[in-house]
Write a protein that holds these residues in place. Sequence first.
Motif, PDB file in Angstrom:
ATOM      1  N   GLU A 174       0.834  -1.209   0.000  1.00 43.88           N
ATOM      2  CA  GLU A 174       0.000   0.000   0.000  1.00 43.88           C
ATOM      3  C   GLU A 174       0.867   1.255   0.000  1.00 43.88           C
ATOM      4  O   GLU A 174       0.606   2.204  -0.732  1.00 43.88           O
ATOM      5  CB  GLU A 174      -0.906  -0.028   1.242  1.00 43.88           C
ATOM      6  CG  GLU A 174      -1.733   1.210   1.443  1.00 43.88           C
ATOM      7  CD  GLU A 174      -2.552   1.106   2.732  1.00 43.88           C
ATOM      8  OE1 GLU A 174      -2.525   2.087   3.495  1.00 43.88           O
ATOM      9  OE2 GLU A 174      -3.186   0.065   2.960  1.00 43.88           O
ATOM     10  N   ASP A 175       1.929   1.259   0.829  1.00 41.41           N
ATOM     11  CA  ASP A 175       2.844   2.399   0.872  1.00 41.41           C
ATOM     12  C   ASP A 175       3.597   2.531  -0.443  1.00 41.41           C
ATOM     13  O   ASP A 175       3.811   3.632  -0.941  1.00 41.41           O
ATOM     14  CB  ASP A 175       3.846   2.252   2.018  1.00 41.41           C
ATOM     15  CG  ASP A 175       3.198   2.356   3.383  1.00 41.41           C
ATOM     16  OD1 ASP A 175       2.082   2.909   3.480  1.00 41.41           O
ATOM     17  OD2 ASP A 175       3.799   1.870   4.354  1.00 41.41           O
ATOM     18  N   LEU A 176       4.009   1.398  -1.017  1.00 42.16           N
ATOM     19  CA  LEU A 176       4.744   1.403  -2.275  1.00 42.16           C
ATOM     20  C   LEU A 176       3.935   2.121  -3.350  1.00 42.16           C
ATOM     21  O   LEU A 176       4.432   3.024  -4.017  1.00 42.16           O
ATOM     22  CB  LEU A 176       5.067  -0.022  -2.712  1.00 42.16           C
ATOM     23  CG  LEU A 176       5.849  -0.180  -4.010  1.00 42.16           C
ATOM     24  CD1 LEU A 176       6.730  -1.400  -3.934  1.00 42.16           C
ATOM     25  CD2 LEU A 176       4.946  -0.257  -5.207  1.00 42.16           C
ATOM     26  N   LEU A 177       2.688   1.739  -3.493  1.00 44.44           N
ATOM     27  CA  LEU A 177       1.842   2.344  -4.520  1.00 44.44           C
ATOM     28  C   LEU A 177       1.597   3.830  -4.243  1.00 44.44           C
ATOM     29  O   LEU A 177       1.619   4.650  -5.158  1.00 44.44           O
ATOM     30  CB  LEU A 177       0.530   1.583  -4.638  1.00 44.44           C
ATOM     31  CG  LEU A 177       0.668   0.133  -5.107  1.00 44.44           C
ATOM     32  CD1 LEU A 177      -0.675  -0.583  -5.037  1.00 44.44           C
ATOM     33  CD2 LEU A 177       1.269   0.063  -6.500  1.00 44.44           C
ATOM     34  N   HIS A 178       1.393   4.157  -2.982  1.00 42.68           N
ATOM     35  CA  HIS A 178       1.160   5.555  -2.608  1.00 42.68           C
ATOM     36  C   HIS A 178       2.401   6.402  -2.890  1.00 42.68           C
ATOM     37  O   HIS A 178       2.310   7.470  -3.523  1.00 42.68           O
ATOM     38  CB  HIS A 178       0.769   5.640  -1.132  1.00 42.68           C
ATOM     39  CG  HIS A 178       0.474   7.024  -0.662  1.00 42.68           C
ATOM     40  ND1 HIS A 178      -0.689   7.683  -0.974  1.00 42.68           N
ATOM     41  CD2 HIS A 178       1.200   7.874   0.091  1.00 42.68           C
ATOM     42  CE1 HIS A 178      -0.667   8.891  -0.428  1.00 42.68           C
ATOM     43  NE2 HIS A 178       0.476   9.026   0.213  1.00 42.68           N
ATOM     44  N   GLY A 222       3.079   6.787  -6.606  1.00 42.51           N
ATOM     45  CA  GLY A 222       2.168   7.780  -7.183  1.00 42.51           C
ATOM     46  C   GLY A 222       2.589   9.201  -6.860  1.00 42.51           C
ATOM     47  O   GLY A 222       2.551  10.078  -7.729  1.00 42.51           O
ATOM     48  N   LEU A 223       3.026   9.430  -5.617  1.00 35.44           N
ATOM     49  CA  LEU A 223       3.490  10.768  -5.246  1.00 35.44           C
ATOM     50  C   LEU A 223       4.746  11.142  -6.020  1.00 35.44           C
ATOM     51  O   LEU A 223       4.857  12.255  -6.546  1.00 35.44           O
ATOM     52  CB  LEU A 223       3.767  10.833  -3.740  1.00 35.44           C
ATOM     53  CG  LEU A 223       2.560  10.880  -2.826  1.00 35.44           C
ATOM     54  CD1 LEU A 223       2.992  10.742  -1.372  1.00 35.44           C
ATOM     55  CD2 LEU A 223       1.775  12.166  -3.027  1.00 35.44           C
ATOM     56  N   LYS A 233      11.759   1.436 -13.736  1.00 37.65           N
ATOM     57  CA  LYS A 233      12.966   1.533 -12.908  1.00 37.65           C
ATOM     58  C   LYS A 233      12.619   1.925 -11.473  1.00 37.65           C
ATOM     59  O   LYS A 233      13.153   1.374 -10.515  1.00 37.65           O
ATOM     60  CB  LYS A 233      13.944   2.534 -13.519  1.00 37.65           C
ATOM     61  CG  LYS A 233      15.230   2.639 -12.753  1.00 37.65           C
ATOM     62  CD  LYS A 233      16.179   3.624 -13.402  1.00 37.65           C
ATOM     63  CE  LYS A 233      17.425   3.775 -12.536  1.00 37.65           C
ATOM     64  NZ  LYS A 233      18.314   4.807 -13.019  1.00 37.65           N
ATOM     65  N   VAL A 234      11.722   2.890 -11.332  1.00 41.79           N
ATOM     66  CA  VAL A 234      11.336   3.353  -9.990  1.00 41.79           C
ATOM     67  C   VAL A 234      10.621   2.227  -9.233  1.00 41.79           C
ATOM     68  O   VAL A 234      10.935   1.949  -8.074  1.00 41.79           O
ATOM     69  CB  VAL A 234      10.465   4.627 -10.071  1.00 41.79           C
ATOM     70  CG1 VAL A 234       9.916   5.001  -8.701  1.00 41.79           C
ATOM     71  CG2 VAL A 234      11.273   5.776 -10.666  1.00 41.79           C
ATOM     72  N   VAL A 283      11.114  12.944  -0.765  1.00 45.82           N
ATOM     73  CA  VAL A 283      10.298  13.508   0.310  1.00 45.82           C
ATOM     74  C   VAL A 283       8.995  13.966  -0.339  1.00 45.82           C
ATOM     75  O   VAL A 283       8.995  14.734  -1.299  1.00 45.82           O
ATOM     76  CB  VAL A 283      11.006  14.675   1.019  1.00 45.82           C
ATOM     77  CG1 VAL A 283      10.084  15.297   2.077  1.00 45.82           C
ATOM     78  CG2 VAL A 283      12.314  14.200   1.646  1.00 45.82           C
ATOM     79  N   ALA A 284       7.892  13.463   0.182  1.00 43.46           N
ATOM     80  CA  ALA A 284       6.572  13.749  -0.389  1.00 43.46           C
ATOM     81  C   ALA A 284       6.192  15.213  -0.203  1.00 43.46           C
ATOM     82  O   ALA A 284       6.539  15.832   0.812  1.00 43.46           O
ATOM     83  CB  ALA A 284       5.520  12.854   0.267  1.00 43.46           C
ATOM     84  N   PRO A 285       5.469  15.756  -1.167  1.00 39.34           N
ATOM     85  CA  PRO A 285       4.973  17.130  -1.037  1.00 39.34           C
ATOM     86  C   PRO A 285       4.185  17.287   0.272  1.00 39.34           C
ATOM     87  O   PRO A 285       3.434  16.400   0.668  1.00 39.34           O
ATOM     88  CB  PRO A 285       4.054  17.295  -2.257  1.00 39.34           C
ATOM     89  CG  PRO A 285       4.557  16.308  -3.265  1.00 39.34           C
ATOM     90  CD  PRO A 285       5.057  15.143  -2.442  1.00 39.34           C
TER      91      PRO A 285
END
Length: 151
Positions: free
Chosen positions: A25-29, A32-33, A48-49, A87-89
């Motif tokens: 769940e964190d990976l996908l979130h 996406g960010l 690659k990411v 680092v996420a927005p």
Amino acid sequence: MNEGEGPGSPGHSASIQITPRLEEEDLLHLFGLAKSVFGSEPGWNDRKVLASLREDVVFVAKEHGHPAGYVALRPAKQVTTVEQLFVAPGHEQRGVGRMLLAFAEGYAISKRTAVLRVVVERDNDSARSFYRRSGFVPVEDEVFELVLPRP
């Protein structure tokens, strides 16, 4: 100002936790960010990411239980490479990047790696400055390294 605190934001580092695993769940979130921020950049590559998030050693930062960023590391015998540090927005200037880099450094030292390496694009002035402030030195045009102490 204490490490991890942003201007006018006392105590933020206490609410940031680093975990050494990445849940799907964190990976996908986080993917996406990261894609929303960097997906239009010339070097962006979805595959690659995602491969890095799934295969590398990943430490995840959470602030108040929400993903705030991650660092993906590729260890080798003498060099551990920071494949990605994100680092996420909305979580900038709170010490997330410094904490993730500290975990990366600690991990590399625990693996007896001699050097922590990161590739930083020539035009990414804020990242270049961040790594210089963190003790990294440029060794090539886009490569910065930090020589690590031996445990």
